[in-house]
Design a protein around this motif. Sequence first.
Motif, PDB file in Angstrom:
ATOM      1  N   GLU A 148       0.846  -1.199   0.000  1.00  0.00           N
ATOM      2  CA  GLU A 148       0.000   0.000   0.000  1.00  0.00           C
ATOM      3  C   GLU A 148       0.880   1.247   0.000  1.00  0.00           C
ATOM      4  O   GLU A 148       1.922   1.290   0.656  1.00  0.00           O
ATOM      5  CB  GLU A 148      -0.926   0.029   1.220  1.00  0.00           C
ATOM      6  CG  GLU A 148      -2.052  -0.990   1.139  1.00  0.00           C
ATOM      7  CD  GLU A 148      -3.066  -0.826   2.256  1.00  0.00           C
ATOM      8  OE1 GLU A 148      -2.914   0.128   3.047  1.00  0.00           O
ATOM      9  OE2 GLU A 148      -4.008  -1.634   2.324  1.00  0.00           O
ATOM     10  N   LEU A 149       0.426   2.250  -0.752  1.00  0.00           N
ATOM     11  CA  LEU A 149       1.105   3.547  -0.818  1.00  0.00           C
ATOM     12  C   LEU A 149       0.074   4.625  -0.554  1.00  0.00           C
ATOM     13  O   LEU A 149      -1.008   4.618  -1.148  1.00  0.00           O
ATOM     14  CB  LEU A 149       1.728   3.757  -2.195  1.00  0.00           C
ATOM     15  CG  LEU A 149       2.265   5.161  -2.493  1.00  0.00           C
ATOM     16  CD1 LEU A 149       3.504   5.448  -1.661  1.00  0.00           C
ATOM     17  CD2 LEU A 149       2.569   5.318  -3.982  1.00  0.00           C
ATOM     18  N   LEU A 150       0.389   5.557   0.340  1.00  0.00           N
ATOM     19  CA  LEU A 150      -0.494   6.681   0.641  1.00  0.00           C
ATOM     20  C   LEU A 150       0.253   7.972   0.367  1.00  0.00           C
ATOM     21  O   LEU A 150       1.352   8.189   0.890  1.00  0.00           O
ATOM     22  CB  LEU A 150      -0.934   6.638   2.109  1.00  0.00           C
ATOM     23  CG  LEU A 150      -2.080   7.577   2.500  1.00  0.00           C
ATOM     24  CD1 LEU A 150      -3.376   7.148   1.834  1.00  0.00           C
ATOM     25  CD2 LEU A 150      -2.270   7.594   4.009  1.00  0.00           C
ATOM     26  N   VAL A 151      -0.337   8.831  -0.495  1.00  0.00           N
ATOM     27  CA  VAL A 151       0.292  10.106  -0.856  1.00  0.00           C
ATOM     28  C   VAL A 151      -0.747  11.214  -0.813  1.00  0.00           C
ATOM     29  O   VAL A 151      -1.951  10.957  -0.911  1.00  0.00           O
ATOM     30  CB  VAL A 151       0.920  10.045  -2.274  1.00  0.00           C
ATOM     31  CG1 VAL A 151       2.052   9.052  -2.329  1.00  0.00           C
ATOM     32  CG2 VAL A 151      -0.146   9.726  -3.319  1.00  0.00           C
ATOM     33  N   PRO A 152      -0.338  12.481  -0.655  1.00  0.00           N
ATOM     34  CA  PRO A 152      -1.285  13.599  -0.754  1.00  0.00           C
ATOM     35  C   PRO A 152      -1.943  13.618  -2.127  1.00  0.00           C
ATOM     36  O   PRO A 152      -1.315  13.262  -3.129  1.00  0.00           O
ATOM     37  CB  PRO A 152      -0.403  14.831  -0.553  1.00  0.00           C
ATOM     38  CG  PRO A 152       0.802  14.331   0.168  1.00  0.00           C
ATOM     39  CD  PRO A 152       1.029  12.938  -0.315  1.00  0.00           C
ATOM     40  N   ARG A 153      -3.185  14.038  -2.174  1.00  0.00           N
ATOM     41  CA  ARG A 153      -3.929  14.047  -3.439  1.00  0.00           C
ATOM     42  C   ARG A 153      -3.209  14.862  -4.504  1.00  0.00           C
ATOM     43  O   ARG A 153      -3.160  14.464  -5.680  1.00  0.00           O
ATOM     44  CB  ARG A 153      -5.334  14.643  -3.200  1.00  0.00           C
ATOM     45  CG  ARG A 153      -6.175  14.790  -4.467  1.00  0.00           C
ATOM     46  CD  ARG A 153      -6.487  13.431  -5.054  1.00  0.00           C
ATOM     47  NE  ARG A 153      -7.209  13.519  -6.320  1.00  0.00           N
ATOM     48  CZ  ARG A 153      -6.624  13.678  -7.499  1.00  0.00           C
ATOM     49  NH1 ARG A 153      -5.299  13.785  -7.569  1.00  0.00           N
ATOM     50  NH2 ARG A 153      -7.334  13.724  -8.606  1.00  0.00           N
ATOM     51  N   ALA A 154      -2.644  15.990  -4.122  1.00  0.00           N
ATOM     52  CA  ALA A 154      -1.986  16.859  -5.104  1.00  0.00           C
ATOM     53  C   ALA A 154      -0.719  16.230  -5.674  1.00  0.00           C
ATOM     54  O   ALA A 154      -0.235  16.657  -6.721  1.00  0.00           O
ATOM     55  CB  ALA A 154      -1.656  18.207  -4.468  1.00  0.00           C
ATOM     56  N   ALA A 155      -0.175  15.238  -4.971  1.00  0.00           N
ATOM     57  CA  ALA A 155       1.058  14.601  -5.443  1.00  0.00           C
ATOM     58  C   ALA A 155       0.776  13.396  -6.327  1.00  0.00           C
ATOM     59  O   ALA A 155       1.698  12.789  -6.864  1.00  0.00           O
ATOM     60  CB  ALA A 155       1.911  14.164  -4.243  1.00  0.00           C
ATOM     61  N   PHE A 156      -0.498  13.055  -6.502  1.00  0.00           N
ATOM     62  CA  PHE A 156      -0.854  11.840  -7.235  1.00  0.00           C
ATOM     63  C   PHE A 156      -0.906  12.089  -8.735  1.00  0.00           C
ATOM     64  O   PHE A 156      -1.373  13.122  -9.196  1.00  0.00           O
ATOM     65  CB  PHE A 156      -2.217  11.326  -6.766  1.00  0.00           C
ATOM     66  CG  PHE A 156      -2.737  10.170  -7.589  1.00  0.00           C
ATOM     67  CD1 PHE A 156      -2.208   8.904  -7.431  1.00  0.00           C
ATOM     68  CD2 PHE A 156      -3.728  10.373  -8.537  1.00  0.00           C
ATOM     69  CE1 PHE A 156      -2.670   7.851  -8.193  1.00  0.00           C
ATOM     70  CE2 PHE A 156      -4.204   9.314  -9.303  1.00  0.00           C
ATOM     71  CZ  PHE A 156      -3.671   8.047  -9.119  1.00  0.00           C
ATOM     72  N   SER A 157      -0.410  11.120  -9.488  1.00  0.00           N
ATOM     73  CA  SER A 157      -0.570  11.091 -10.937  1.00  0.00           C
ATOM     74  C   SER A 157      -0.384   9.651 -11.374  1.00  0.00           C
ATOM     75  O   SER A 157       0.144   8.823 -10.635  1.00  0.00           O
ATOM     76  CB  SER A 157       0.450  12.000 -11.644  1.00  0.00           C
ATOM     77  OG  SER A 157       1.723  11.390 -11.655  1.00  0.00           O
TER      78      SER A 157
END
Length: 285
Positions: A148-157
Amino acid sequence: MKLKYKLLTGMLSLIVFQAQAQKDTTGFVYRKPLFDFDYAKPVFKLDTQQEANIDRLLRFSVFTGYREGVEPVHREFGFNMATQENREQGTIRQSIYNASIVEMLTHGFETPMQSRILLEVKDPSAYRYLPAYGNKQAWLRKNAYCYELLVPRAAFSVRKVKMIEDDVAQHFNISFGYETRKVKTLVLVRTSGLDKLKPSGSSEPVFGKSGVFRNVGLGYLTQAVEKTGLTPVVDDTGYPGAVDIDLGSVDYSNTQLLRLALSKYDLDLKEDMRELKIFVIKELK
């Protein structure tokens, strides 16, 4: 007398040093720093991606072993990763469940095919499942992983799969990537100049169902053979158009029977060493 001499020598040395320092620094030009220091502001500050998350979460990732009762993710084209958004927290979670190491790096896609994956590792049986290893579920319990990976929404692509691949490589101490290698290959060739491949009519395309290839290119045939996982297969016939072939219920993994079925159309499969682009996974020392 000695004490006076030492003091005098020290004073002279200091005068010489000061004179030299003044001489060395007469041409000094003050240059303003790239930024002015401010005690009230940090040197590094959060960017817009990090500020988008109210909890100031940067990222986290975690690996676990096989999880009993959890179904692997199967999305379009075999993609094996789930994506979930938490709008309250402003985060994106990406998950892979009960997948082999190879599946984590290839994301469940059929490309590269198994025949074009080279494992330069101590125990290849720990990296991907093959029917020769016996019961698949038993193999998965021993060799599958969850991630599992969790990142801020703005950092997602969608390009964040590179981050996941790097996590997998670091966790298992491996490297991976495409390399040009000379490997054993099955080459599809024509055995005569007679055209026994031309379609007889303009019927609907058939892409290999029950051994039938109608109004499609020979690439679909080589792909069907290569999916058995034996060796890479390349088309050297040079045939430009669609074909009409009926191989019947032939077993593509049985090269001898397949060659017999192909001979009806003046086609054959020959073994050769070819330079191909291969996906290589290596264990690091």
